[in-house]
Design an enzyme around this catalytic site. Structure first.
Site, mmCIF file in Angstrom:
data_model
loop_
_atom_site.group_PDB
_atom_site.id
_atom_site.type_symbol
_atom_site.label_atom_id
_atom_site.label_comp_id
_atom_site.label_asym_id
_atom_site.label_seq_id
_atom_site.Cartn_x
_atom_site.Cartn_y
_atom_site.Cartn_z
ATOM 1 N N HIS A 217 0.817 -1.223 0.000
ATOM 2 C CA HIS A 217 0.000 0.000 0.000
ATOM 3 C C HIS A 217 0.848 1.270 0.000
ATOM 4 O O HIS A 217 0.342 2.353 -0.248
ATOM 5 C CB HIS A 217 -0.933 0.009 1.216
ATOM 6 C CG HIS A 217 -2.040 -0.991 1.092
ATOM 7 N ND1 HIS A 217 -3.340 -0.637 0.774
ATOM 8 C CD2 HIS A 217 -2.044 -2.337 1.200
ATOM 9 C CE1 HIS A 217 -4.082 -1.722 0.717
ATOM 10 N NE2 HIS A 217 -3.329 -2.771 0.981
ATOM 11 N N ASP B 49 3.426 9.442 -0.755
ATOM 12 C CA ASP B 49 2.239 8.659 -0.393
ATOM 13 C C ASP B 49 2.018 7.567 -1.434
ATOM 14 O O ASP B 49 2.138 7.837 -2.634
ATOM 15 C CB ASP B 49 1.009 9.591 -0.369
ATOM 16 C CG ASP B 49 0.015 9.236 0.725
ATOM 17 O OD1 ASP B 49 -0.050 8.053 1.095
ATOM 18 O OD2 ASP B 49 -0.704 10.140 1.183
#
Ligand code: GDG
Length: 461
Positions: free
Chosen positions: A155, A362
């Site tokens: 992720h 991110d």
């Protein structure tokens, strides 16, 4: 189709997702559609480890959890996962702690978890392991005799080789990843970093999307994660959310609201964002009394020192900005350090003219997607998005910024404030189309479809 077994460090409550955390939001959906099993840590920390696996079935999904001991929690979770891998994979070498003790415990917890899952498995299960806490989990399952198909999804970003190889145990981790059949990344750039390691560092080879090294072959692909687009849009447009929004709008006297929503984390670029907002107020005096910045930042990993510092830093900065610019009837910045419900969040996104999402690094960033999905299509707001979020690669119709450039972000905020309705609608339509085509259901289906096919590919090879 085989049963889905999802494995992640934290297991969602399955009773409706109200807590912060992108993974929980995404996985609950996928498991409910397949009536699967979700295995991981219970969230409990106990004095001594019990081998007991707690099981509970809700809405067709079984939740199977194990506890962590205090020492495991310190060294595996707070230690190797969150004080080593998390900063390193987000390019914060300065914050990464390379403690061998942490790594040993990380390996041991992964092995213990794998052994606890083995008796619960069925022959035709598809096993999908998630995230950086569990990189070696697949290898441990294989060691314990698991023959089922194994997929892994990361992720967070996969860093460039020069950063990744600062980790003393880099080779062990990539070897472990090679035990999976399918390895998924958020973006093509992340996949390329992994490929670069396999080819140049591990002396491996590539054949299409198959990478081979250490005597094993995996399929490596990008699977950008999405959100439950339609459901989120419906929630934001609901009568209740609209009522909330109207009330809140009146409370800020219809000022243009800028919103930021992040887990309190140093990767999310909040101090830089506060600086950029201060620059906006400094460089554009017409904003005074006219804009209002709302930052929601629920605490996460509150025991790790860096997170405690960050919280203090933000409190000081918020006080400074308000002290410098506030007027008797205007508070320029509202900073809320606790979680709100998902419905409230949807309403707040919708009433905010600008969504300000500026992480320094991110994997994807679901807030950017939620902000867009929550907008009123007839009068949508503008997304201002960091180029360093994986989401930027999928959302070019946002206003893309460099979060380190405070003056540049301030200029972009001013541009967003004055963007005409036609341009806002055009950008929103384009972004929404992407969100509909790549929602979380499609993400899970694509990953699992590919995981099912991997074996067929292997047989055909
Ligand atoms: C990791 C990766 C990747 C936040 N505050 C509240 C709240 N949230 C929810 C948001 C969103 C989620 O938390 C955060 O997701 P992000 O994607 O922004 O970030 P991470 O938690 O770091 O997630 C990330 C993600 O995994 C999925 O793969 O995109 O790159 O770092 O859903 O809405 N939810 C509620 N109250 C809050 O106060 N209810």
């Amino acid at each position: 189709m085989g049963r889905l077994v999802a494995v992640s460090n934290r297991v969602g409550s399955l009773r409706g997702v109200t807590r912060a955390g992108g993974l929980a939001v995404a996985l609950t959906e996928a498991l409910q559609a397949r009536r699967g099993l979700w295995f991981g840590w219970s969230g409990n920390v106990v004095e001594s480890a019990a081998e007991h696996v707690e099981q509970q079935t809700i809405n067709g999904v079984t939740r199977a959890t194990v506890d962590l001991t205090t020492r495991e929690h310190d060294d595996y979770y707070n230690g190797f996962a969150n004080a080593c891998l998390w900063p390193l994979f987000h390019y914060r070498l300065d914050l990464a702690s390379f403690d061998r003790r942490f790594y040993d415990r990380y390996q041991r917890v992964n092995r213990r978890f794998a052994q606890a899952l083995i008796p619960l498995l069925r022959d035709d299960d598809l096993i999908w392991v998630h995230d950086y806490h569990l990189l070696p989990f697949g290898e441990m399952l294989r060691e314990a005799g698991c023959q089922q198909k194994l997929g892994f999804f990361l992720h967070i970003p996969f860093p460039v080789r020069e950063i990744f190889t600062t980790l003393p145990m880099h080779e062990c981790l990539v070897r472990a990843l090679m035990a999976y059949d399918l390895v998924g990344f958020q973006t093509e750039a992340d996949r390329q970093c992994f490929e670069d390691y396999v080819l140049r560092e591990a002396g491996g080879t590539r054949d299409g999307d198959r990478l081979s090294a250490y005597g094993r072959t995996v399929v490596a692909r990008a699977f950008p994660i999405g959100i439950d687009t339609e459901q989120f849009a419906a929630m934001a447009g609901s009568e209740e959310a609209r009522r909330d929004a109207k009330r809140l709008k009146a409370a800020i006297f219809n000022r243009v609201q800028i919103i930021g929503v992040d887990r309190l984390d140093y990767t999310k670029g909040m101090p830089e964002r506060f600086n950029a907002y201060e620059k906006l107020l400094e460089n554009y005096p017409d904003t005074h009394g006219q804009v209002s910045f709302l930052q929601i930042a629920p605490t996460s990993r509150g025991e790790v020192a860096e997170y405690i510092h960050l919280r203090q830093e933000l409190e000081t900065m918020a006080g400074h900005i308000n002290g410098r610019f506030a007027q008797l009837d205007w508070t320029p910045l509202r900073y809320i350090n606790r979680a709100i419900t998902r419905r409230q969040l949807a309403g707040l996104y919708r009433m905010s003219r600008i969504g300000l999402v500026t992480p320094l690094r991110d994997g994807m960033n679901l807030v950017a997607k939620e902000y867009v999905a929550a907008q009123d299509p007839n009068d949508p707001g503008v997304l201002v998005l960091s180029r360093f979020a994986g989401a930027a690669r999928q959302m070019p119709a946002a206003l893309i910024v460099n979060p380190y450039d405070a003056a540049g972000v301030a200029d972009t905020l001013q541009r967003a404030r004055h963007m005409d309705l036609g341009e806002r609608r055009e950008r929103h339509q384009e972004l929404m189309q992407g969100l509909r085509e790549n929602d979380v259901g499609q993400w899970a289906n694509t990953f699992l479809g590919m995981l099912e096919r991997v074996e067929l590919d292997a047989l055909a090879a």
